[in-house]
Design a protein around this motif. Structure first.
Motif, mmCIF file in Angstrom:
data_model
loop_
_atom_site.group_PDB
_atom_site.id
_atom_site.type_symbol
_atom_site.label_atom_id
_atom_site.label_comp_id
_atom_site.label_asym_id
_atom_site.label_seq_id
_atom_site.Cartn_x
_atom_site.Cartn_y
_atom_site.Cartn_z
ATOM 1 N N PHE A 77 -7.975 -0.026 -8.699
ATOM 2 C CA PHE A 77 -8.940 1.386 -7.788
ATOM 3 C C PHE A 77 -6.787 2.033 -8.555
ATOM 4 C CE2 PHE A 77 -8.291 5.030 -4.905
ATOM 5 C CZ PHE A 77 -9.318 5.439 -5.472
ATOM 6 N N PHE A 78 -6.134 1.208 -8.219
ATOM 7 C CA PHE A 78 -4.257 1.558 -8.081
ATOM 8 C C PHE A 78 -4.731 1.788 -10.079
ATOM 9 C CE2 PHE A 78 -3.146 0.079 -3.728
ATOM 10 C CZ PHE A 78 -2.618 0.844 -3.647
ATOM 11 N N THR A 79 -4.928 1.124 -10.970
ATOM 12 C CA THR A 79 -4.345 1.215 -11.871
ATOM 13 C C THR A 79 -5.679 1.779 -12.816
ATOM 14 O OG1 THR A 79 -6.526 -0.683 -13.021
ATOM 15 C CG2 THR A 79 -4.078 -1.415 -12.334
ATOM 16 N N ASP A 80 -6.265 2.632 -12.334
ATOM 17 C CA ASP A 80 -7.046 3.900 -12.620
ATOM 18 C C ASP A 80 -6.776 4.998 -11.813
ATOM 19 O OD1 ASP A 80 -9.227 1.725 -13.554
ATOM 20 O OD2 ASP A 80 -10.613 2.145 -12.195
ATOM 21 N N LEU A 122 -1.651 7.764 -3.482
ATOM 22 C CA LEU A 122 -2.840 7.537 -2.634
ATOM 23 C C LEU A 122 -2.651 7.414 -1.203
ATOM 24 C CD1 LEU A 122 -4.624 4.908 -5.421
ATOM 25 C CD2 LEU A 122 -4.606 7.786 -5.388
ATOM 26 N N THR A 123 -3.774 8.302 -0.301
ATOM 27 C CA THR A 123 -3.313 8.535 0.908
ATOM 28 C C THR A 123 -4.060 7.403 1.556
ATOM 29 O OG1 THR A 123 -4.884 9.585 1.514
ATOM 30 C CG2 THR A 123 -3.363 10.867 1.099
ATOM 31 N N ARG A 124 -3.280 6.062 2.991
ATOM 32 C CA ARG A 124 -4.010 5.454 3.176
ATOM 33 C C ARG A 124 -5.411 6.054 3.033
ATOM 34 N NH1 ARG A 124 1.008 5.113 4.595
ATOM 35 N NH2 ARG A 124 2.135 3.339 4.681
ATOM 36 N N GLU A 125 -5.843 6.523 3.832
ATOM 37 C CA GLU A 125 -7.603 6.844 4.637
ATOM 38 C C GLU A 125 -8.282 7.074 3.295
ATOM 39 O OE1 GLU A 125 -4.610 8.859 5.313
ATOM 40 O OE2 GLU A 125 -4.913 8.176 7.598
ATOM 41 N N LEU A 126 -7.762 7.765 1.704
ATOM 42 C CA LEU A 126 -8.488 7.587 0.325
ATOM 43 C C LEU A 126 -8.965 6.431 0.266
ATOM 44 C CD1 LEU A 126 -9.155 8.754 -1.995
ATOM 45 C CD2 LEU A 126 -7.564 9.005 -3.172
ATOM 46 N N LEU A 127 -7.885 5.075 0.003
ATOM 47 C CA LEU A 127 -8.006 3.551 -0.114
ATOM 48 C C LEU A 127 -8.515 3.250 1.165
ATOM 49 C CD1 LEU A 127 -3.998 2.888 -0.696
ATOM 50 C CD2 LEU A 127 -6.038 3.408 -2.226
ATOM 51 N N LEU A 128 -9.024 3.589 2.051
ATOM 52 C CA LEU A 128 -10.142 2.680 2.840
ATOM 53 C C LEU A 128 -11.181 3.532 2.372
ATOM 54 C CD1 LEU A 128 -8.524 3.768 6.442
ATOM 55 C CD2 LEU A 128 -9.042 1.420 5.054
ATOM 56 N N ASN A 129 -11.788 5.373 2.373
ATOM 57 C CA ASN A 129 -12.833 5.725 2.107
ATOM 58 C C ASN A 129 -12.796 5.227 -0.220
ATOM 59 O OD1 ASN A 129 -12.444 7.026 3.524
ATOM 60 N ND2 ASN A 129 -12.004 8.720 2.904
ATOM 61 N N GLU A 130 -11.696 4.602 -0.603
ATOM 62 C CA GLU A 130 -12.964 4.346 -2.026
ATOM 63 C C GLU A 130 -13.097 3.387 -1.997
ATOM 64 O OE1 GLU A 130 -13.485 6.492 -4.770
ATOM 65 O OE2 GLU A 130 -13.258 7.975 -3.063
ATOM 66 N N VAL A 131 -12.115 2.495 -1.193
ATOM 67 C CA VAL A 131 -11.823 1.276 -1.860
ATOM 68 C C VAL A 131 -12.670 -0.021 -0.379
ATOM 69 C CG1 VAL A 131 -10.701 -1.605 -2.237
ATOM 70 C CG2 VAL A 131 -9.664 0.765 -3.216
ATOM 71 N N TRP A 132 -12.794 0.508 0.706
ATOM 72 C CA TRP A 132 -13.162 -0.230 1.427
ATOM 73 C C TRP A 132 -14.750 0.227 1.846
ATOM 74 C CZ3 TRP A 132 -8.418 -0.578 0.938
ATOM 75 C CH2 TRP A 132 -7.627 -1.865 1.886
ATOM 76 N N GLY A 133 -15.188 1.563 1.377
ATOM 77 C CA GLY A 133 -16.592 1.808 1.279
ATOM 78 C C GLY A 133 -16.613 3.164 2.530
ATOM 79 N N TYR A 134 -17.282 3.941 2.262
ATOM 80 C CA TYR A 134 -17.575 4.807 4.337
ATOM 81 C C TYR A 134 -18.197 4.028 4.778
ATOM 82 C CZ TYR A 134 -18.199 7.656 -0.248
ATOM 83 O OH TYR A 134 -18.158 8.666 -1.687
ATOM 84 N N ASN A 135 -18.853 3.454 5.842
ATOM 85 C CA ASN A 135 -19.792 2.590 6.455
ATOM 86 C C ASN A 135 -18.889 1.554 7.211
ATOM 87 O OD1 ASN A 135 -22.263 3.969 6.440
ATOM 88 N ND2 ASN A 135 -22.524 2.769 4.456
ATOM 89 N N ALA A 136 -16.942 1.278 6.396
ATOM 90 C CA ALA A 136 -16.238 0.630 6.829
ATOM 91 C C ALA A 136 -15.350 1.547 7.397
ATOM 92 C CB ALA A 136 -16.291 -0.714 6.171
ATOM 93 N N TYR A 137 -14.401 1.199 9.301
ATOM 94 C CA TYR A 137 -13.450 1.816 8.868
ATOM 95 C C TYR A 137 -12.363 1.428 9.493
ATOM 96 C CZ TYR A 137 -16.770 5.779 8.453
ATOM 97 O OH TYR A 137 -17.658 6.901 8.214
ATOM 98 N N ALA A 167 3.524 9.266 2.840
ATOM 99 C CA ALA A 167 2.635 10.088 1.909
ATOM 100 C C ALA A 167 1.921 8.890 1.624
ATOM 101 C CB ALA A 167 3.266 10.507 0.881
ATOM 102 N N GLY A 168 1.753 7.367 1.730
ATOM 103 C CA GLY A 168 0.454 6.699 1.291
ATOM 104 C C GLY A 168 1.312 5.372 0.132
ATOM 105 N N TYR A 169 1.095 5.430 -1.294
ATOM 106 C CA TYR A 169 1.460 4.560 -1.734
ATOM 107 C C TYR A 169 1.075 5.356 -3.349
ATOM 108 C CZ TYR A 169 1.449 0.940 1.372
ATOM 109 O OH TYR A 169 2.090 0.467 2.895
ATOM 110 N N LYS A 170 1.719 4.573 -4.528
ATOM 111 C CA LYS A 170 1.678 4.816 -5.966
ATOM 112 C C LYS A 170 1.932 3.564 -6.778
ATOM 113 C CE LYS A 170 5.196 6.700 -7.627
ATOM 114 N NZ LYS A 170 5.694 8.376 -8.187
ATOM 115 N N LYS A 208 8.118 -2.671 -8.190
ATOM 116 C CA LYS A 208 8.658 -2.474 -8.886
ATOM 117 C C LYS A 208 7.279 -1.363 -9.044
ATOM 118 C CE LYS A 208 11.782 -4.496 -11.016
ATOM 119 N NZ LYS A 208 12.819 -6.164 -12.307
ATOM 120 N N HIS A 209 5.832 -2.217 -8.923
ATOM 121 C CA HIS A 209 5.136 -1.423 -9.051
ATOM 122 C C HIS A 209 3.990 -0.854 -8.363
ATOM 123 C CE1 HIS A 209 5.710 -3.508 -12.964
ATOM 124 N NE2 HIS A 209 6.385 -4.673 -12.079
ATOM 125 N N LEU A 210 3.970 -1.537 -6.768
ATOM 126 C CA LEU A 210 3.014 -0.725 -5.396
ATOM 127 C C LEU A 210 4.262 -0.492 -4.571
ATOM 128 C CD1 LEU A 210 0.702 -4.214 -5.392
ATOM 129 C CD2 LEU A 210 0.157 -1.709 -5.674
#
Length: 247
Positions: free
Chosen positions: A184-187, A193-208, A241-244, A233-235
């Motif tokens: 997801f990061f390399t894409d 990327l906010t933490r909330e976006l990462l949770l939604n996209e990587v962990w899935g809608y049904n996992a909180y 805001a979140g991570y880049k 240097k990369h993450l």
């Protein structure tokens, strides 16, 4: 920060002025001022700039002048209909994602819009989380490069197809979920990327899980892939805001 204006007037363009609003412009074409306000707030909070049109002709003019990253399009509009706009937008810029947002839910209408070129269809009432996820997914699909599954950065070589990783030529063991997060990061190179976006996209809608779950997973990736995990240097952490990811 969300702009302080209480209401966006019909046919008004408003671009977020905060330093974090650097992801591109979302064009909203919607004739209901209350819905304009809701949509504007949703995308400003995701660090996009926003342009708003209250009728089809203004939407077309803004599309030509603003060159938006994506369009959120209502179907029932004054002057030019959403259906006609959708077809026109795709003839002008086929790569620009168009997400139709409408109270019309009949399957035949959804099929028609997709045939006209719409990238997705969200029915009112809608979840803000679902709408932003659909927009971001459509943007990623347009940006996704073709070709090799191997991604290289720094001292690392990642093969997402075979799920193997090396750093300085030495194999590194990553879990399936770490591969998913890294993909997801390399894409989304250089995008905050906010933490909330990462949770939604990587962990899935049904996992909180908590946002701390994201921090812990990124810490593990740094320990495995960064030359100096304490000074990555990369993450990168973007405070407040979140991570880049920077190759």
């Amino acid at each position: 920060m969300v702009a302080t204006t209480d209401m966006v007037e019909e046919n008004e363009i408003e671009l977020a002025s905060t330093p974090t609003a650097n992801l591109g412009t979302i064009l909203i074409i919607e004739d209901d001022p209350r819905m304009q306000k809701v949509l504007r707030r949703i995308f400003l909070e995701e660090h996009y700039a926003v342009a708003v049109a209250g009728d089809g002709q203004t939407g077309l003019d803004l599309f030509r002048s603003v060159r938006p990253l994506a369009v959120v399009l209502d179907l029932i509009l004054p002057r030019i209909s959403g259906r006609e706009l959708c077809q026109t937008f795709k003839s002008l810029s086929n790569e620009t994602p168009i997400i139709v947002l409408s109270a019309i839910s009949e399957v035949v209408d959804k099929v028609l819009l997709l045939e006209l070129g719409a990238d997705d269809y969200v029915t009112k009432p809608f979840s803000p989380r679902e709408l932003t996820a659909r927009i971001q997914a459509a943007i990623r699909r347009q940006r996704k490069p073709s070709g090799s599954n191997v991604f290289r950065f720094g001292e690392c070589e990642i093969d997402f197809k075979s799920m193997t990783a090396r750093r300085s030529g030495t194999p590194v063991v990553l879990t399936a979920h770490e591969f998913k997060l890294l993909k997801f990061f390399t894409d989304n190179v250089d995008r905050v990327l906010t933490r909330e976006l990462l949770l939604n996209e990587v962990w899935g809608y049904n996992a909180y899980p908590t946002t701390r779950t994201v921090d812990n997973q990124i810490l593990k990736l740094r320990q495995k892939l960064e030359p100096d995990p304490a000074n990555p240097k990369h993450l990168l952490t973007i405070y407040g805001a979140g991570y880049k990811f920077v190759p």
